[in-house]
Scaffold this motif. Sequence first.
Motif: not given
Length: 217
Positions: A16, A20, A22, A138-141, A145, A173, A194-196
């Motif tokens: 990720g 994020s 991760k 694993v991501t988020a906006t 972040r 990114d 997505d962990t946002s």
Amino acid sequence: MSGDGRSGRLVIAVDGPAASGKGTLARRLSAHYGLPYLDTGLLYRMVARAMLDAGHDIRDAAAAERIVASFDQAGFAEETLRGREIGEAASVVAAMPAVRKGLIERQRAFAAQDEGAVLDGRDIGTVICPEAPAKLFVTATPEVRAARRHRELAGRGEAATFEGILADIRRRDARDSGRSDAPLKAAEDAVILDTSALTVEEAVAAAVTIVNARRRG
């Protein structure tokens, strides 16, 4: 299902972008399953740290390749590997094909331990451990972040603005996703998390559910 066909092994690949979540997830998965953990990003930070300490231009690919061939992982204090400057430098170094090639075997050797391992980074599921049975991306906006990284830096007493950190994250990114060698992307068989909007505990619970489902095949 095992990590590479050996019964009982479990390799978990967590990829990720920066901030994020991760790393937190990977550490918690390591503790949950009793597996050794490697933050592969620290390897790139070590190369960057050695470059800066030696006075090299961070974009000097030849110098970076020489460092990769000989640096001692035990020779770095972790506190010297944190912060915005070293993170940005590590992103530059990580875009160099010779650096990535030189670090592949270190990472694969870690993953080859008898019980398995948890590794997090940018290309674990796609390049380092493509046969890992459990892969998370694993991501988020970018805004979420940046807010996380801002809190982290403020907690260490580092002066940084939210706007500056957000710009850093967007730049990293673009660099990580656009590099020609092992770009940041989700493996085709990775589960996107997505962990946002998730708390740490919610994200960990979701990750454990994903891994357990993959272990069951």
